[in-house]
Design an enzyme around this catalytic site. Structure first.
Site, PDB file in Angstrom:
ATOM      1  N   GLN A 240       0.917  -1.044  -0.191  1.00 52.77           N
ATOM      2  CA  GLN A 240      -0.091   0.094  -0.098  1.00 52.77           C
ATOM      3  C   GLN A 240       0.930   1.216  -0.041  1.00 52.77           C
ATOM      4  O   GLN A 240       2.141   1.015   0.318  1.00 52.77           O
ATOM      5  CB  GLN A 240      -0.781  -0.082   1.151  1.00 52.77           C
ATOM      6  CG  GLN A 240      -1.978  -1.180   1.067  1.00 52.77           C
ATOM      7  CD  GLN A 240      -3.060  -1.170   2.272  1.00 52.77           C
ATOM      8  OE1 GLN A 240      -2.910  -0.153   3.060  1.00 52.77           O
ATOM      9  NE2 GLN A 240      -3.839  -2.170   2.080  1.00 52.77           N
TER      10      GLN A 240
ATOM     11  N   GLU B   1     -12.152  -7.890   9.947  1.00 56.59           N
ATOM     12  CA  GLU B   1     -11.831  -6.925   8.673  1.00 56.59           C
ATOM     13  C   GLU B   1     -12.914  -6.953   7.692  1.00 56.59           C
ATOM     14  O   GLU B   1     -14.002  -7.773   7.784  1.00 56.59           O
ATOM     15  CB  GLU B   1     -10.530  -7.322   8.122  1.00 56.59           C
ATOM     16  CG  GLU B   1      -9.350  -6.327   8.656  1.00 56.59           C
ATOM     17  CD  GLU B   1      -9.611  -5.032   8.146  1.00 56.59           C
ATOM     18  OE1 GLU B   1     -10.349  -4.555   7.444  1.00 56.59           O
ATOM     19  OE2 GLU B   1      -8.561  -4.330   8.854  1.00 56.59           O
TER      20      GLU B   1
END
Length: 496
Positions: free
Chosen positions: A188, A279
């Site tokens: 990321q 998540e």
């Protein structure tokens, strides 16, 4: 356009339409808050605003749950729409179009304001006064590894040369009074920036802004290209720069109206256990692992600060509404730039950002001369070549007679139009960037951040000559307009 410049303005607008549920009864930050938020998702109830947290009575601190969840059917996407300046009744396609249109405009830099004009500076904690436990941060899920203060904030970091500032949303768990354990995947953009600081042998300066103006965490979840500043893009969305102010201990500009700003440095090598944490794929994670440590050097906050909280898990929650909508907008922009005959894009929230639907014009075959496999390949080349690929493991390609924002319509089209033959209905592509949190990945795929992709072909135009294509037998298509209007006008007369 209504640019809401603070979380408090946003809450006030939601309250006007009945989308805030103020809870003055005492609620325990330990699990009870998280359970209420999850229940509010399941019922599409108003966003809970907790004002009386166990152990924090009289502090003035508050929690806002489900900040961009779904609302009631009258204005299902109100929270998302208001966040990007649209009226509460805006449709999903209007929201996606607004974000995609802004991508084609030049960014507008933020406006820097003086500290005395910035509400986030009302309280400044330094040195021994720093205490992350000062805030009623909830223990959200029963199986979590700790108290997560960052579930819907914005992490702000910039490259060592100062040429790129990145705004992102990554979870962070309180380790002790002045340290956070952080999920920073190397694939990321926050991980890419941290790697540049590591190459210099320096800890990465970082600021965490919590309770910002509502548009910031929205664009923080968008897969924009590396090097692009999300704050400038948000300026393009609203046609004006957002307001920032210098941080106290790091060389970073932070949102002037933020409720809480946490400043510090991500260590080169110090780690602490982080997780497990529910998540967005919707499953309980079974174990934690060592993660980088964020050592806090300053905290600033507003009087009576409000912390936004997301109880991640099965759809529909903010991972679905925010990532799904912004990723669809980025992909729509890229497909338009490639001059492909695409009408719209949408992630059906119920699929937990694992299922993208792309609608093309019904005249695509005549206007391009392409067959469906050729068109599928061109779309794959665009989507799978950049960061947008991370949330596009499965794609449905349909014509725009399908309402792609209606899950029932999408399921019907997939079931009836996609041939089970792999040479006609399902086209598979080599591994590309993917999110390692996806539960069906094997260990190699999780560590390489890459997995295979598939596009399901649900197109008709190259299978049937014009005039002989199957027509959807809907209310709109199945009866003369006169009959449709008569039935609608007499509906209550029939006794309904």
């Amino acid at each position: 356009m209504n640019h809401l410049r603070s979380l408090r303005e946003y809450i006030a607008e939601l309250d006007k339409i009945g989308e805030i549920q103020r809870i003055d009864a005492e609620v325990d930050w330990n699990l009870e808050v998280g359970a209420i938020i999850r229940r509010s998702y399941d019922l599409q109830a108003p966003a809970p605003l907790f004002t009386n947290l166990t152990g924090y009575s009289g502090s003035g601190f508050r929690l806002l749950g489900a900040p961009v969840a779904l609302s009631n059917p009258r204005h299902r996407l109100a929270r998302l729409a208001l966040s990007v300046g649209l009226p509460p009744e805006a449709t999903g396609q209007q929201i996606v179009d607004r974000l995609a249109d802004a991508r084609a405009k030049p960014g507008i830099p933020p406006v820097v304001v003086a500290a005395e004009a910035a509400p986030c500076k009302q309280n400044i904690l330094l040195g021994d006064d720093i205490d992350l436990l000062k805030f009623p941060t909830p223990w959200i899920h029963g199986n979590d590894g700790g108290r997560y203060i960052q579930t819907f904030g914005t992490n702000i970091a910039k490259t060592p040369d100062g040429t790129w500032t990145n705004w992102s949303v990554n979870r962070m768990m309180i380790h002790d009074r002045n340290r956070l354990a952080c999920l920073i995947p190397r694939s990321q953009q926050l991980g890419i920036i941290r790697a540049l600081w590591t190459e210099r042998g320096e800890p990465m300066p970082i600021a965490l802004a919590l309770g910002t103006e509502p548009g910031l965490p929205i664009v923080g979840g968008m897969p924009l290209p590396a090097g692009m500043d999300e704050s400038h893009y948000l300026g393009a969305v609203f046609g004006e720069g957002i307001e920032l102010v210098p941080a106290e201990t790091v060389d970073i500009l932070v949102p002037a109206t933020a409720e809480i700003v946490i400043e510090g440095f991500v260590s080169l090598d110090e780690t602490a256990m982080e997780g497990p944490f529910n998540e967005y794929p919707g499953y309980n994670s079974s174990e934690g692992s060592p993660k980088p440590v964020f050592t806090v050097t300053a905290i600033t906050h507003r009087d009576g600060a409000i912390l936004p909280v997301v109880a991640a898990g099965p759809p529909v929650e903010e991972d679905d509404t925010v990532i799904g909508t912004t990723a669809a907008a980025e992909i729509l922009y890229l497909l338009r730039e490639a001059r492909l005959p695409v009408s719209s894009t949408w992630y059906n929230f119920e699929a937990a950002v694992h299922w993208l639907t792309v609608a093309v014009r019904q005249d695509w075959h005549e206007s391009t001369g392409l067959g469906s496999h050729e068109l599928v390949d061109k779309i794959a080349d665009v989507i799978f070549s950049g960061p947008a690929a991370v949330h596009a493991p499965k794609i449905l390609l349909v014509e725009d007679d399908v309402d792609i924002t209606d899950l029932a319509d999408v399921v019907w089209a997939f079931a009836t139009r996609s041939h089970p033959d792999v040479d006609r209905g399902a086209f598979h592509y080599p591994p590309e960037l993917t999110d390692p949190l996806t539960v069906y990945l094997n260990d190699e795929e999780k560590h390489s951040f890459a997995a295979g992709k598939v596009i399901y072909n649900c197109l008709f135009a190259d299978l049937f000559p014009q005039g002989r294509r199957p027509v959807k037998g809907s209310y709109r298509n199945g009866w003369p307009a006169e009959i449709q209007e008569r039935v609608l006008s007499r509906w209550e007369e029939y006794g309904y």
